[in-house]
Design an enzyme around this catalytic site. Structure first.
Site, PDB file in Angstrom:
ATOM      1  N   ASN A  12      -3.640   3.506   2.294  1.00  0.00           N
ATOM      2  CA  ASN A  12      -2.507   3.301   3.190  1.00  0.00           C
ATOM      3  C   ASN A  12      -1.218   3.790   2.498  1.00  0.00           C
ATOM      4  OD1 ASN A  12      -0.188   1.963   4.299  1.00  0.00           O
ATOM      5  ND2 ASN A  12      -1.570   0.665   5.466  1.00  0.00           N
ATOM      6  N   ARG A  23      16.542   4.951   1.278  1.00  0.00           N
ATOM      7  CA  ARG A  23      17.723   5.822   1.206  1.00  0.00           C
ATOM      8  C   ARG A  23      17.855   6.731   2.434  1.00  0.00           C
ATOM      9  NH1 ARG A  23      20.443   7.093  -3.758  1.00  0.00           N
ATOM     10  NH2 ARG A  23      20.705   5.077  -4.735  1.00  0.00           N
ATOM     11  N   HIS A  48       0.540   2.533   9.172  1.00  0.00           N
ATOM     12  CA  HIS A  48       0.849   1.539  10.203  1.00  0.00           C
ATOM     13  C   HIS A  48       2.172   1.935  10.826  1.00  0.00           C
ATOM     14  CE1 HIS A  48       1.166  -3.092  11.149  1.00  0.00           C
ATOM     15  NE2 HIS A  48       1.496  -2.348  12.175  1.00  0.00           N
ATOM     16  N   ARG A  50       4.936   0.789  12.781  1.00  0.00           N
ATOM     17  CA  ARG A  50       5.439  -0.516  13.249  1.00  0.00           C
ATOM     18  C   ARG A  50       6.471  -0.323  14.347  1.00  0.00           C
ATOM     19  NH1 ARG A  50       4.867  -5.276  10.847  1.00  0.00           N
ATOM     20  NH2 ARG A  50       3.435  -5.346   9.084  1.00  0.00           N
ATOM     21  N   ARG A  54       9.928   0.503  10.276  1.00  0.00           N
ATOM     22  CA  ARG A  54      10.547   0.229   8.968  1.00  0.00           C
ATOM     23  C   ARG A  54      10.034   1.158   7.871  1.00  0.00           C
ATOM     24  NH1 ARG A  54       7.474  -5.294   7.292  1.00  0.00           N
ATOM     25  NH2 ARG A  54       8.090  -5.901   9.375  1.00  0.00           N
ATOM     26  N   THR A 105       1.178  -7.779   7.656  1.00  0.00           N
ATOM     27  CA  THR A 105       0.292  -8.303   8.703  1.00  0.00           C
ATOM     28  C   THR A 105      -0.200  -9.692   8.312  1.00  0.00           C
ATOM     29  OG1 THR A 105      -0.440  -6.014   8.975  1.00  0.00           O
ATOM     30  CG2 THR A 105      -1.716  -7.705  10.124  1.00  0.00           C
ATOM     31  N   GLU A 156     -12.447  -4.625  11.281  1.00  0.00           N
ATOM     32  CA  GLU A 156     -11.918  -4.684   9.921  1.00  0.00           C
ATOM     33  C   GLU A 156     -11.703  -6.166   9.619  1.00  0.00           C
ATOM     34  OE1 GLU A 156      -8.703  -2.064   8.735  1.00  0.00           O
ATOM     35  OE2 GLU A 156      -8.110  -3.444   7.143  1.00  0.00           O
ATOM     36  N   HIS A 196      -6.625  -5.783   3.363  1.00  0.00           N
ATOM     37  CA  HIS A 196      -5.386  -6.537   3.240  1.00  0.00           C
ATOM     38  C   HIS A 196      -5.377  -7.356   1.957  1.00  0.00           C
ATOM     39  CE1 HIS A 196      -1.786  -8.958   4.176  1.00  0.00           C
ATOM     40  NE2 HIS A 196      -1.410  -7.749   4.525  1.00  0.00           N
TER      41      HIS A 196
HETATM   42  N1  PXP Z   1      -5.624  -3.428   6.699  1.00  0.00           N
HETATM   43  C1  PXP Z   1      -4.746  -3.806   7.662  1.00  0.00           C
HETATM   44  C2  PXP Z   1      -5.261  -4.065   9.031  1.00  0.00           C
HETATM   45  C3  PXP Z   1      -3.370  -3.913   7.388  1.00  0.00           C
HETATM   46  O1  PXP Z   1      -2.516  -4.290   8.358  1.00  0.00           O
HETATM   47  C4  PXP Z   1      -2.916  -3.598   6.093  1.00  0.00           C
HETATM   48  C5  PXP Z   1      -1.444  -3.644   5.796  1.00  0.00           C
HETATM   49  O2  PXP Z   1      -0.803  -2.595   6.443  1.00  0.00           O
HETATM   50  C6  PXP Z   1      -3.863  -3.202   5.136  1.00  0.00           C
HETATM   51  C7  PXP Z   1      -5.213  -3.154   5.462  1.00  0.00           C
HETATM   52  C8  PXP Z   1      -3.463  -2.841   3.729  1.00  0.00           C
HETATM   53  O3  PXP Z   1      -3.009  -3.987   3.102  1.00  0.00           O
HETATM   54  P1  PXP Z   1      -2.418  -3.879   1.622  1.00  0.00           P
HETATM   55  O4  PXP Z   1      -1.191  -3.032   1.727  1.00  0.00           O
HETATM   56  O5  PXP Z   1      -2.140  -5.312   1.255  1.00  0.00           O
HETATM   57  O6  PXP Z   1      -3.472  -3.243   0.778  1.00  0.00           O
END
Ligand code: PXP
Length: 242
Positions: A12, A23, A48, A50, A54, A105, A156, A196
């Site tokens: 990610n 910045r 992601h 959002r 952001r 999240t 997931e 996550h």
């Molecule tokens: N999976 C999902 C569904 C998420 O929302 C996120 C955060 O954007 C992640 C994985 C990745 O989480 P982390 O940044 O804590 O590794």
């Protein structure tokens, strides 16, 4: 011989964009980062988009979706956000809950409110456009079953509770909960991802759960990249979970 994991790594790149947005400059570019991640062993690039934009911007998403290989988009089921996904056409989308001002999240989707049709409608629109759909759920059997009933291709599993467990016994219990939800998902012919709050200490055990196809990891990799570089941070995580 130890069991070899075939678990893929989704990296990610949100927090590369977080740094750029600090910045409002053009660097660091999340698309350039995605290319480094891919060259370093990432199987999939995750971002992601959002509602408050952001970090990742619509233009980033369009550019990420033009890259060769799979781009996986995390998104709320808000119709305006689903429309953005339909414009960008990522290979796959993971629907997640999103509340204003949350730092990250907070847990999986609540799929139990039968009156709330937002997720169901989003799944239908995305699948009609040929986009694979994953639902981010807590590792409980009811949510996994409901994800299947809503037409998801993949679940997931949210690993926040596992990652937050400080004692060995508690972590083992959370891992068992993930394993059981994973068995059920496999039984129901759902693809299995998890993510996550995974990091270099806790990801390996999740990758080794039966049927685990992919871990999606962002914050830990981008944080480590500050000290060792993105290439090394991704390579190390890939080696750890493979
Ligand atoms: N999976 C999902 C569904 C998420 O929302 C996120 C955060 O954007 C992640 C994985 C990745 O989480 P982390 O940044 O804590 O590794």
């Amino acid at each position: 011989m130890p069991f070899a994991s075939h678990c893929k790594l989704g990296v990610n790149v949100d927090h590369i964009a977080t740094l750029r947005q600090a910045r409002r400059e053009s660097e660091p570019d999340p698309v350039a980062a995605a290319q480094v991640c891919k060259a370093s062993g990432a199987d999939m690039i995750v971002c992601h988009l959002r509602k408050d934009r952001r970090h990742i911007q619509d233009q980033d998403l369009l550019r990420l979706c033009e890259l060769k290989g799979e781009t996986h988009l995390e998104l709320s089921s808000d119709p305006e956000m689903v429309a953005a996904a339909l414009r960008a056409k990522p290979a796959s989308v993971c629907l997640v809950p999103e509340t204003p001002r949350e730092v990250t999240t907070l847990g999986g989707l609540n799929l139990l409110d039968a009156k709330d049709k937002a997720v169901e409608n989003a799944v239908k629109k995305l699948k009609k456009a040929g986009i694979e759909v994953s639902l981010f759920v807590d590792p409980d059997p009811v949510s996994v079953r409901r994800a299947k009933a809503l037409g998801a291709d993949t679940v997931e599993l949210c690993t926040t509770a596992y990652a937050a467990a400080r004692e060995k016994k508690k972590a083992a219990a959370e891992l068992e909960t993930l394993a059981l939800a994973g068995y059920l998902a496999h039984e129901m012919e759902l693809g299995l991802h998890a993510g996550h709050a995974l990091d270099y200490h806790n990801a390996r055990a999740v990758a080794r759960l039966p049927h685990m196809a992919c871990l999606n990891i962002g914050f830990a990799i981008v944080s480590r990249s500050v000290f060792v570089g993105l290439k090394t941070a991704v390579t190390e995580m890939k080696q750890l979970i493979s």
